[in-house]
Design an enzyme around this catalytic site. Structure first.
Site, PDB file in Angstrom:
ATOM      1  CG  ASN A 262    -119.779  70.601 -19.412  1.00 27.11           C
ATOM      2  OD1 ASN A 262    -119.097  71.466 -19.958  1.00 27.11           O
ATOM      3  ND2 ASN A 262    -119.256  69.733 -18.551  1.00 27.11           N
TER       4      ASN A 262
ATOM      5  CE  LYS B 223    -118.177  66.330 -20.128  1.00 27.23           C
ATOM      6  NZ  LYS B 223    -117.896  65.253 -19.217  1.00 27.23           N
TER       7      LYS B 223
ATOM      8  CG  HIS C 212    -117.393  69.301 -14.492  1.00 29.99           C
ATOM      9  ND1 HIS C 212    -116.641  68.175 -14.756  1.00 29.99           N
ATOM     10  CD2 HIS C 212    -118.598  69.093 -15.075  1.00 29.99           C
ATOM     11  CE1 HIS C 212    -117.367  67.327 -15.466  1.00 29.99           C
ATOM     12  NE2 HIS C 212    -118.564  67.861 -15.672  1.00 29.99           N
TER      13      HIS C 212
ATOM     14  CD  GLU D 248    -114.989  65.993 -17.316  1.00 31.04           C
ATOM     15  OE1 GLU D 248    -115.020  67.032 -17.976  1.00 31.04           O
ATOM     16  OE2 GLU D 248    -115.768  65.038 -17.519  1.00 31.04           O
TER      17      GLU D 248
ATOM     18  CD  GLU E 167    -122.301  67.053 -13.361  1.00 35.84           C
ATOM     19  OE1 GLU E 167    -122.938  66.818 -14.396  1.00 35.84           O
ATOM     20  OE2 GLU E 167    -121.142  67.488 -13.358  1.00 35.84           O
TER      21      GLU E 167
ATOM     22  N   GLY F 115    -119.911  60.505 -18.087  1.00 43.15           N
ATOM     23  CA  GLY F 115    -119.250  60.023 -19.299  1.00 43.15           C
ATOM     24  C   GLY F 115    -119.071  58.517 -19.338  1.00 43.15           C
TER      25      GLY F 115
ATOM     26  CB  SER G   6    -124.665  58.605 -18.150  1.00 44.72           C
ATOM     27  OG  SER G   6    -123.267  58.386 -18.183  1.00 44.72           O
TER      28      SER G   6
END
Ligand code: PEP
Length: 263
Positions: free
Chosen positions: A19, A21, A106, A108, A178, A184, A224
């Protein structure tokens, strides 16, 4: 090269997706695809790459030209077919550009852009209708984990994001667990905790749909993932693949992660 898609011991397809991003220009994306292709030629897997909208068409074309074992996808989409939604993108536009799958929900998107489970549910239905494979992301925040609400959170995200999806359509869905606190941050869920969460997701699917549906749905882990922890995660019986953010930006790191899957 026909798409390579290996199965694990549980006979579920293994999917390892990057991904990117909001990283990489068209030129940088092309350099990545050219560098990655020879590095994964021994793997029984195709690499999935979720690239920025601007790079979907060029990378999909390059993958065809190189005959590379790479599947191109998107990171988000709107649920409407078309319309006055400035700045948004429709499923059929992603397909038209060459995407074969799309990441939906996701963290985010959920946390920065305030996407709700019901909006994500509409997107999942639209992706299925347009023949784009949805990778539905779910996961708890640190606060939810510390207050003992992991299962409650995963259950409501799963049931609401997959509301009114038939068993037949569920076959097209991939889930990605996730944990938000692991994305991250460099803090990876240990393989045992990730396995427990995946088993719990299967239990929810079995209760709402059936044991058979729960046994076949691929559930990926994300948060991660790096070359040095990918093998242990993939060795867990209920982890069917990985969703990789930061480490998918480097062809060396991403190829090592892909190559850590052994049949
Ligand atoms: C992600 O982008 O979903 C992700 C898991 O990122 P990272 O691997 O960088 O934690």
């Amino acid at each position: 090269m026909p798409r390579k898609s290996a199965r694990n011991k549980q006979n579920r397809p293994v999917i390892i997706t990057g991904n990117w991003k909001m990283y990489k220009t068209i030129e940088e994306a092309a350099q990545f695809v050219e560098a990655l292709t020879p590095l994964i030629k021994q793997s029984p897997l195709s690499a999935y790459l979720s690239v920025p909208f601007t790079a979907i068409h060029s990378t999909a074309e390059l993958v065809k030209k190189l005959d590379a074992p790479i599947v191109i996808g998107a990171q988000n989409m709107h649920d409407a077919s078309e319309g006055a939604f400035t700045g948004e993108i429709a499923a059929k536009m992603l397909k038209d550009a060459g995407a074969e799958f799309v990441i939906l929900g996701h963290s985010e998107r959920r946390h920065i852009f305030h996407e709700s489970n019901s909006f994500i549910n509409r997107k999942v239905k639209k992706a299925i209708a347009e023949d784009l494979q949805p990778i539905l992301c779910i996961g708890e925040t640190l606060e939810q984990r510390e207050s003992g609400k992991v299962e409650e959170t995963l259950k409501s995200q799963l049931l609401e994001s997959l509301k009114e999806i038939s068993a037949k359509d569920l076959e097209k869905v991939v889930i990605a667990y996730e944990p938000v606190w692991a994305i991250g941050t460099g803090k990876v869920a240990n393989a045992d905790d990730a396995e427990k969460a995946h088993l719990f997701c299967r239990k929810v699917i079995a209760e709402k749909w059936s044991q058979e549906d729960a046994a076949v749905i691929p559930i990926l882990y994300g948060g991660s993932v790096k070359p040095d922890n990918a093998g242990a995660l993939l060795a867990e019986p209920d982890i069917d693949g990985l969703l990789v953010g930061g480490a998918s930006l480097s062809p060396e790191n991403f190829s090592q992660i892909i190559n850590s899957f052994k049949v």
